[in-house]
Design a protein around this motif. Structure first.
Motif, PDB file in Angstrom:
ATOM      1  N   MET A   3      37.292 -53.046 -38.432  1.00 58.49           N
ATOM      2  CA  MET A   3      36.244 -52.414 -37.620  1.00 58.49           C
ATOM      3  C   MET A   3      35.189 -51.687 -38.451  1.00 58.49           C
ATOM      4  N   PRO A   4      35.570 -50.868 -39.437  1.00 57.56           N
ATOM      5  CA  PRO A   4      34.541 -50.168 -40.221  1.00 57.56           C
ATOM      6  C   PRO A   4      33.628 -51.112 -41.002  1.00 57.56           C
ATOM      7  N   VAL A   5      34.115 -52.302 -41.263  1.00 56.06           N
ATOM      8  CA  VAL A   5      33.296 -53.293 -41.971  1.00 56.06           C
ATOM      9  C   VAL A   5      32.419 -54.071 -40.998  1.00 56.06           C
ATOM     10  N   LEU A   6      32.982 -54.453 -39.873  1.00 58.68           N
ATOM     11  CA  LEU A   6      32.273 -55.312 -38.918  1.00 58.68           C
ATOM     12  C   LEU A   6      31.193 -54.587 -38.117  1.00 58.68           C
ATOM     13  N   LEU A   7      31.469 -53.381 -37.649  1.00 60.90           N
ATOM     14  CA  LEU A   7      30.516 -52.676 -36.780  1.00 60.90           C
ATOM     15  C   LEU A   7      29.134 -52.497 -37.420  1.00 60.90           C
ATOM     16  N   PRO A   8      29.038 -52.055 -38.685  1.00 55.91           N
ATOM     17  CA  PRO A   8      27.702 -51.913 -39.276  1.00 55.91           C
ATOM     18  C   PRO A   8      26.952 -53.247 -39.407  1.00 55.91           C
ATOM     19  N   LEU A   9      27.687 -54.333 -39.485  1.00 50.73           N
ATOM     20  CA  LEU A   9      27.044 -55.646 -39.620  1.00 50.73           C
ATOM     21  C   LEU A   9      26.289 -56.057 -38.363  1.00 50.73           C
ATOM     22  N   LEU A  15      21.613 -61.843 -40.022  1.00 50.56           N
ATOM     23  CA  LEU A  15      22.846 -62.528 -40.401  1.00 50.56           C
ATOM     24  C   LEU A  15      23.030 -63.816 -39.607  1.00 50.56           C
ATOM     25  N   PHE A  16      23.312 -64.884 -40.300  1.00 51.87           N
ATOM     26  CA  PHE A  16      23.556 -66.161 -39.629  1.00 51.87           C
ATOM     27  C   PHE A  16      24.937 -66.179 -38.984  1.00 51.87           C
ATOM     28  N   CYS A  17      25.791 -65.253 -39.389  1.00 53.73           N
ATOM     29  CA  CYS A  17      27.161 -65.244 -38.876  1.00 53.73           C
ATOM     30  C   CYS A  17      27.375 -64.164 -37.816  1.00 53.73           C
ATOM     31  N   LEU A  18      26.290 -63.662 -37.215  1.00 51.34           N
ATOM     32  CA  LEU A  18      26.412 -62.599 -36.213  1.00 51.34           C
ATOM     33  C   LEU A  18      27.317 -63.026 -35.058  1.00 51.34           C
ATOM     34  N   SER A  19      27.216 -64.266 -34.655  1.00 53.53           N
ATOM     35  CA  SER A  19      28.066 -64.778 -33.578  1.00 53.53           C
ATOM     36  C   SER A  19      29.544 -64.652 -33.952  1.00 53.53           C
ATOM     37  N   ASP A  20      29.871 -64.956 -35.201  1.00 52.60           N
ATOM     38  CA  ASP A  20      31.262 -64.853 -35.665  1.00 52.60           C
ATOM     39  C   ASP A  20      31.737 -63.403 -35.687  1.00 52.60           C
ATOM     40  N   ILE A  21      30.844 -62.483 -36.048  1.00 47.81           N
ATOM     41  CA  ILE A  21      31.186 -61.066 -36.089  1.00 47.81           C
ATOM     42  C   ILE A  21      31.465 -60.570 -34.669  1.00 47.81           C
ATOM     43  N   GLN A  48      14.208 -59.613 -23.653  1.00 49.20           N
ATOM     44  CA  GLN A  48      14.381 -61.007 -23.237  1.00 49.20           C
ATOM     45  C   GLN A  48      14.615 -61.896 -24.461  1.00 49.20           C
ATOM     46  N   ASP A  49      15.443 -61.371 -25.339  1.00 53.48           N
ATOM     47  CA  ASP A  49      15.817 -62.045 -26.582  1.00 53.48           C
ATOM     48  C   ASP A  49      17.266 -62.494 -26.426  1.00 53.48           C
ATOM     49  N   TYR A  50      17.444 -63.639 -25.793  1.00 51.65           N
ATOM     50  CA  TYR A  50      18.777 -64.087 -25.424  1.00 51.65           C
ATOM     51  C   TYR A  50      19.343 -65.048 -26.467  1.00 51.65           C
ATOM     52  N   GLY A  51      19.776 -64.492 -27.587  1.00 52.29           N
ATOM     53  CA  GLY A  51      20.360 -65.331 -28.621  1.00 52.29           C
ATOM     54  C   GLY A  51      21.872 -65.273 -28.652  1.00 52.29           C
ATOM     55  N   PHE A  52      22.404 -64.077 -28.483  1.00 49.47           N
ATOM     56  CA  PHE A  52      23.839 -63.888 -28.644  1.00 49.47           C
ATOM     57  C   PHE A  52      24.504 -63.314 -27.397  1.00 49.47           C
ATOM     58  N   GLU A  53      23.792 -63.307 -26.279  1.00 48.17           N
ATOM     59  CA  GLU A  53      24.340 -62.623 -25.119  1.00 48.17           C
ATOM     60  C   GLU A  53      25.648 -63.225 -24.634  1.00 48.17           C
ATOM     61  N   ASN A  54      25.798 -64.512 -24.706  1.00 48.79           N
ATOM     62  CA  ASN A  54      27.043 -65.132 -24.250  1.00 48.79           C
ATOM     63  C   ASN A  54      28.211 -64.681 -25.125  1.00 48.79           C
ATOM     64  N   ASP A  55      27.991 -64.610 -26.435  1.00 44.85           N
ATOM     65  CA  ASP A  55      29.032 -64.132 -27.348  1.00 44.85           C
ATOM     66  C   ASP A  55      29.386 -62.680 -27.037  1.00 44.85           C
ATOM     67  N   ILE A  56      28.360 -61.866 -26.760  1.00 44.51           N
ATOM     68  CA  ILE A  56      28.576 -60.450 -26.458  1.00 44.51           C
ATOM     69  C   ILE A  56      29.369 -60.312 -25.161  1.00 44.51           C
ATOM     70  N   ILE A  57      29.005 -61.066 -24.155  1.00 42.33           N
ATOM     71  CA  ILE A  57      29.687 -61.006 -22.854  1.00 42.33           C
ATOM     72  C   ILE A  57      31.156 -61.384 -23.001  1.00 42.33           C
ATOM     73  N   ILE A  58      31.424 -62.441 -23.723  1.00 42.66           N
ATOM     74  CA  ILE A  58      32.817 -62.865 -23.928  1.00 42.66           C
ATOM     75  C   ILE A  58      33.591 -61.789 -24.680  1.00 42.66           C
ATOM     76  N   ALA A  59      32.976 -61.210 -25.723  1.00 38.55           N
ATOM     77  CA  ALA A  59      33.642 -60.152 -26.495  1.00 38.55           C
ATOM     78  C   ALA A  59      33.929 -58.942 -25.618  1.00 38.55           C
ATOM     79  N   LEU A  60      32.960 -58.529 -24.804  1.00 38.47           N
ATOM     80  CA  LEU A  60      33.177 -57.384 -23.913  1.00 38.47           C
ATOM     81  C   LEU A  60      34.301 -57.664 -22.918  1.00 38.47           C
ATOM     82  N   GLY A  61      34.369 -58.885 -22.438  1.00 30.01           N
ATOM     83  CA  GLY A  61      35.454 -59.256 -21.534  1.00 30.01           C
ATOM     84  C   GLY A  61      36.812 -59.186 -22.210  1.00 30.01           C
TER      85      GLY A  61
END
Length: 124
Positions: A3-9, A15-21, A48-61
């Protein structure tokens, strides 16, 4: 430990790997990731910058923190016309509400929220 490593990222939008984070944060399931993920989702709605919203929604779930109900509901209102994202947002909200129903202290809150939520769904 991650967590301390991932949250600041999450602040590094280049980052091209934001979805993975985001996915990793959801898999870890630590509620400490809720606030930054909520902020990212709210930013996506406002800009209205919908790039990672699906990843965020799944993570929040996966995290299942009730603090994400507001941003998820706001997202639902803003993006009702997108079926895949909508389905994931609804699933995330339902998962959180189901977890809350298991706790006595939340039962009345959830019942009231469902009644209010029914009105929100009708408005959408």
């Amino acid at each position: 430990r991650a967590m301390p490593v991932l949250l600041p990222l999450l602040q590094e939008s280049e980052l091209f790997c934001l979805s993975d984070i985001i996915e990793a944060l959801g898999d870890i399931g630590d509620p400490a990731a809720t606030k930054p993920l909520n902020k990212m989702l709210e930013y996506a709605i406002i800009k209205q910058d919908y790039g990672f919203e699906n990843d965020i929604i799944i993570a929040l779930g996966k995290i299942g923190d009730p603090d994400s109900l507001g941003p998820l509901t706001h997202y639902l209102k803003s993006r009702i016309d997108y079926s895949a994202e909508l389905q994931n947002a609804v699933q995330a909200v339902c998962k959180i509400l189901n977890e809350m129903l298991k706790e006595d202290s939340y039962r009345n809150f959830v019942s009231d929220s469902i009644i209010r939520g029914t009105g929100i769904v009708r408005q959408i």
